[in-house]
Design a protein around this motif. Structure first.
Motif, PDB file in Angstrom:
ATOM      1  N   VAL A   6      75.807  34.119  13.400  1.00  0.00           N
ATOM      2  CA  VAL A   6      76.480  34.937  12.384  1.00  0.00           C
ATOM      3  C   VAL A   6      76.897  36.272  12.977  1.00  0.00           C
ATOM      4  O   VAL A   6      78.020  36.753  12.765  1.00  0.00           O
ATOM      5  CB  VAL A   6      75.567  35.155  11.159  1.00  0.00           C
ATOM      6  CG1 VAL A   6      76.213  36.132  10.179  1.00  0.00           C
ATOM      7  CG2 VAL A   6      75.273  33.840  10.474  1.00  0.00           C
ATOM      8  N   SER A   7      75.990  36.890  13.755  1.00  0.00           N
ATOM      9  CA  SER A   7      76.315  38.169  14.384  1.00  0.00           C
ATOM     10  C   SER A   7      77.511  38.040  15.316  1.00  0.00           C
ATOM     11  O   SER A   7      78.384  38.915  15.363  1.00  0.00           O
ATOM     12  CB  SER A   7      75.095  38.698  15.147  1.00  0.00           C
ATOM     13  OG  SER A   7      75.390  39.907  15.807  1.00  0.00           O
ATOM     14  N   MET A   8      77.581  36.939  16.066  1.00  0.00           N
ATOM     15  CA  MET A   8      78.703  36.721  16.977  1.00  0.00           C
ATOM     16  C   MET A   8      80.020  36.620  16.206  1.00  0.00           C
ATOM     17  O   MET A   8      81.038  37.173  16.616  1.00  0.00           O
ATOM     18  CB  MET A   8      78.462  35.461  17.799  1.00  0.00           C
ATOM     19  CG  MET A   8      77.321  35.585  18.798  1.00  0.00           C
ATOM     20  SD  MET A   8      76.726  33.997  19.432  1.00  0.00           S
ATOM     21  CE  MET A   8      78.188  33.430  20.300  1.00  0.00           C
ATOM     22  N   VAL A   9      79.998  35.914  15.063  1.00  0.00           N
ATOM     23  CA  VAL A   9      81.220  35.784  14.261  1.00  0.00           C
ATOM     24  C   VAL A   9      81.615  37.131  13.685  1.00  0.00           C
ATOM     25  O   VAL A   9      82.793  37.529  13.704  1.00  0.00           O
ATOM     26  CB  VAL A   9      81.015  34.748  13.141  1.00  0.00           C
ATOM     27  CG1 VAL A   9      82.218  34.730  12.201  1.00  0.00           C
ATOM     28  CG2 VAL A   9      80.785  33.360  13.739  1.00  0.00           C
ATOM     29  N   LEU A  10      80.644  37.876  13.157  1.00  0.00           N
ATOM     30  CA  LEU A  10      80.940  39.176  12.538  1.00  0.00           C
ATOM     31  C   LEU A  10      81.537  40.148  13.542  1.00  0.00           C
ATOM     32  O   LEU A  10      82.361  41.000  13.180  1.00  0.00           O
ATOM     33  CB  LEU A  10      79.669  39.765  11.929  1.00  0.00           C
ATOM     34  CG  LEU A  10      79.069  39.007  10.734  1.00  0.00           C
ATOM     35  CD1 LEU A  10      77.751  39.645  10.320  1.00  0.00           C
ATOM     36  CD2 LEU A  10      80.042  38.992   9.559  1.00  0.00           C
ATOM     37  N   ASN A  11      81.111  40.019  14.803  1.00  0.00           N
ATOM     38  CA  ASN A  11      81.610  40.926  15.840  1.00  0.00           C
ATOM     39  C   ASN A  11      82.762  40.318  16.633  1.00  0.00           C
ATOM     40  O   ASN A  11      83.165  40.857  17.662  1.00  0.00           O
ATOM     41  CB  ASN A  11      80.461  41.331  16.781  1.00  0.00           C
ATOM     42  CG  ASN A  11      79.440  42.211  16.101  1.00  0.00           C
ATOM     43  OD1 ASN A  11      79.756  43.306  15.659  1.00  0.00           O
ATOM     44  ND2 ASN A  11      78.208  41.729  15.998  1.00  0.00           N
ATOM     45  N   ASP A  12      83.293  39.182  16.130  1.00  0.00           N
ATOM     46  CA  ASP A  12      84.464  38.529  16.718  1.00  0.00           C
ATOM     47  C   ASP A  12      84.264  38.228  18.193  1.00  0.00           C
ATOM     48  O   ASP A  12      85.149  38.449  19.026  1.00  0.00           O
ATOM     49  CB  ASP A  12      85.712  39.406  16.519  1.00  0.00           C
ATOM     50  CG  ASP A  12      87.001  38.598  16.712  1.00  0.00           C
ATOM     51  OD1 ASP A  12      86.951  37.356  16.512  1.00  0.00           O
ATOM     52  OD2 ASP A  12      88.036  39.197  17.068  1.00  0.00           O
ATOM     53  N   ARG A  13      83.064  37.691  18.505  1.00  0.00           N
ATOM     54  CA  ARG A  13      82.788  37.344  19.889  1.00  0.00           C
ATOM     55  C   ARG A  13      83.082  35.876  20.134  1.00  0.00           C
ATOM     56  O   ARG A  13      82.972  35.049  19.221  1.00  0.00           O
ATOM     57  CB  ARG A  13      81.323  37.656  20.223  1.00  0.00           C
ATOM     58  CG  ARG A  13      81.045  39.155  20.280  1.00  0.00           C
ATOM     59  CD  ARG A  13      79.600  39.428  20.588  1.00  0.00           C
ATOM     60  NE  ARG A  13      79.362  40.848  20.815  1.00  0.00           N
ATOM     61  CZ  ARG A  13      78.162  41.373  20.991  1.00  0.00           C
ATOM     62  NH1 ARG A  13      77.091  40.610  20.926  1.00  0.00           N
ATOM     63  NH2 ARG A  13      78.023  42.668  21.201  1.00  0.00           N
ATOM     64  N   PRO A  14      83.413  35.522  21.376  1.00  0.00           N
ATOM     65  CA  PRO A  14      83.711  34.122  21.697  1.00  0.00           C
ATOM     66  C   PRO A  14      82.434  33.293  21.764  1.00  0.00           C
ATOM     67  O   PRO A  14      81.327  33.822  21.711  1.00  0.00           O
ATOM     68  CB  PRO A  14      84.391  34.219  23.063  1.00  0.00           C
ATOM     69  CG  PRO A  14      83.811  35.465  23.677  1.00  0.00           C
ATOM     70  CD  PRO A  14      83.612  36.429  22.539  1.00  0.00           C
ATOM     71  N   GLY A  15      82.622  31.976  21.916  1.00  0.00           N
ATOM     72  CA  GLY A  15      81.483  31.085  22.121  1.00  0.00           C
ATOM     73  C   GLY A  15      81.012  30.369  20.879  1.00  0.00           C
ATOM     74  O   GLY A  15      79.984  29.690  20.921  1.00  0.00           O
ATOM     75  N   VAL A  16      81.717  30.514  19.745  1.00  0.00           N
ATOM     76  CA  VAL A  16      81.346  29.834  18.507  1.00  0.00           C
ATOM     77  C   VAL A  16      82.393  28.767  18.205  1.00  0.00           C
ATOM     78  O   VAL A  16      83.601  29.053  18.213  1.00  0.00           O
ATOM     79  CB  VAL A  16      81.243  30.819  17.332  1.00  0.00           C
ATOM     80  CG1 VAL A  16      80.841  30.083  16.052  1.00  0.00           C
ATOM     81  CG2 VAL A  16      80.241  31.927  17.650  1.00  0.00           C
ATOM     82  N   ALA A  17      81.941  27.559  17.928  1.00  0.00           N
ATOM     83  CA  ALA A  17      82.864  26.468  17.622  1.00  0.00           C
ATOM     84  C   ALA A  17      83.684  26.801  16.382  1.00  0.00           C
ATOM     85  O   ALA A  17      83.170  27.437  15.450  1.00  0.00           O
ATOM     86  CB  ALA A  17      82.088  25.177  17.393  1.00  0.00           C
ATOM     87  N   PRO A  18      84.953  26.402  16.351  1.00  0.00           N
ATOM     88  CA  PRO A  18      85.815  26.730  15.204  1.00  0.00           C
ATOM     89  C   PRO A  18      85.225  26.301  13.859  1.00  0.00           C
ATOM     90  O   PRO A  18      85.312  27.043  12.875  1.00  0.00           O
ATOM     91  CB  PRO A  18      87.117  25.976  15.528  1.00  0.00           C
ATOM     92  CG  PRO A  18      87.129  25.873  17.021  1.00  0.00           C
ATOM     93  CD  PRO A  18      85.702  25.704  17.421  1.00  0.00           C
ATOM     94  N   ALA A  19      84.641  25.104  13.805  1.00  0.00           N
ATOM     95  CA  ALA A  19      84.078  24.644  12.533  1.00  0.00           C
ATOM     96  C   ALA A  19      82.916  25.526  12.093  1.00  0.00           C
ATOM     97  O   ALA A  19      82.765  25.849  10.909  1.00  0.00           O
ATOM     98  CB  ALA A  19      83.628  23.190  12.658  1.00  0.00           C
ATOM     99  N   THR A  20      82.085  25.915  13.064  1.00  0.00           N
ATOM    100  CA  THR A  20      80.948  26.791  12.742  1.00  0.00           C
ATOM    101  C   THR A  20      81.443  28.154  12.288  1.00  0.00           C
ATOM    102  O   THR A  20      80.934  28.737  11.317  1.00  0.00           O
ATOM    103  CB  THR A  20      80.032  26.942  13.962  1.00  0.00           C
ATOM    104  OG1 THR A  20      79.581  25.647  14.372  1.00  0.00           O
ATOM    105  CG2 THR A  20      78.837  27.819  13.643  1.00  0.00           C
TER     106      THR A  20
END
Length: 357
Positions: free
Chosen positions: A25-39
């Motif tokens: 969640v933190s990675m998504v909130l900070n717009d960081r790479p490495g998270v699958a599009p569906a996730t």
């Protein structure tokens, strides 16, 4: 969901709704790479559904560094004057951050209720890049709090609640088993345990390990006294044990740290007992003076300096690598503590002398 519920939503709620970890969640909130599009889509949907708004402090912490790590202790500073653990542990923290040109910020708070405010102040003021979480408690609420604040965290041992933070661990349980095995081999059948407050996870684990080990070695259930790791607490607990009727009085006492053990030794000697003939004593931590008191103290060597150094290095790595890096530190297991046998333990006397109070 009401507007009030929306304002109370935390990163933990988002992770639960999205079926992922708080780190993701933190990675998504900070717009960081490495998270699958569906996730990423599930996290965004959960954020919108819950009305979650990340704090400015948590976002800022991901973008800048204070070049400091924090340690918050809910203790009165004066109680650490004779503590056999925290002085070398803090020295180890300093050693561990030296290679990174980083500082250690030590904060004392009056009680556990003040800890949340202290952590929030550190995060909102961007005064530290992360914290070492010590004195883990049962069902510790600080684990979720620090995740919600976005503060990178390293715990001392693994908590009993879900945690994505790396832990630096050592095996208290095995060390307690060594102690009981040693006393049983000497012929002791009545032992006592003086531990720390049972709200601390390590105090409860050691107490439970002592119970299991005494049962496994066929010893009678021993007397347990909960103290506070101070010399005064150790002395008070020892008086309580020596005031028992002779048939109940232990022939050996295991203390939760060396400070209490040394205080207990002095109390027993002042009451006319000859150690270790009339009472065997075992400490925990192997503080610097434990080999020089008389009788020299049988104790468990835990190496708090190495524990502090490794905790600091793990936290610095965690801060520098960030949650989206494939090499984010995992749990670290230190060398197992071991029993150091000295002069304060011996076979029990057949006929102990009477006290001279």
């Amino acid at each position: 969901m009401t507007a009030s519920d929306r304002r109370r939503a935390t990163i933990t709620d988002v992770a639960r709704r999205a079926g992922t970890s708080k780190g993701t969640v933190s990675m998504v909130l900070n717009d960081r790479p490495g998270v699958a599009p569906a996730t990423r889509a599930r996290v965004v949907a959960a954020v919108q559904d819950l009305g979650f708004r990340p704090s400015g402090a948590a976002r800022a912490l991901s973008l800048s560094r204070a070049d400091a790590i924090g340690l918050v202790l809910a203790r009165v500073p004066a109680t650490l004057r004779s503590d056999s653990f925290y002085a070398p542990f803090v020295a180890g923290l300093e050693q561990g951050v030296g290679h990174a040109d980083c500082a250690v910020l030590l904060r004392f708070v009056a009680d556990e209720a003040a800890e949340a405010a202290a952590y929030r102040a550190l995060a909102e003021g961007r005064r530290v890049d992360g914290v070492v979480l010590a004195d883990l408690r049962c069902d510790d609420p600080r684990v979720d709090l620090l995740a919600d604040l976005g503060l990178p965290t390293v715990t001392l041992n693994r908590p009993d609640v879900p945690s994505s933070a790396p832990a630096v661990c050592h095996d208290d349980v095995g060390a307690v088993e060594q102690v009981v095995a040693h006393l049983a081999a000497l012929g002791h059948r009545r032992t006592a345990y003086v531990g720390g407050p049972l709200r601390y996870l390590h105090a409860r684990r050691r107490r439970d390990a002592w119970r299991r080990a005494t049962r496994d070695h066929g010893l009678a259930p021993g007397v347990e006294v909960s103290a506070d790791f101070t010399a005064e607490g150790g002395a008070r607990a020892t008086h309580e044990l020596l005031d028992l009727r002779p048939a109940q009085r232990p022939t050996a006492v295991v203390y939760g740290n060396d400070t209490m053990a040394v205080a207990g030794t002095v109390v027993a000697q002042h009451r006319g007992l000859v150690l270790p003939r009339d009472l065997s004593v075992v400490g925990f931590d192997d503080g610097e003076l434990s080999a020089y008191v008389r009788p020299s103290l049988t104790t468990v060597r835990t190496d708090p300096f190495a524990w502090g150094e490794q905790a600091a290095r793990t936290l610095v790595d965690l801060v520098h690598l960030g949650p989206d890096h494939a090499a984010v530190p995992t749990d670290v297991h230190l060398d197992a503590p071991r029993l150091v046998v000295r002069d304060s333990t011996a076979p029990p006397a057949a006929h102990p002398i009477e006290e001279t109070r």
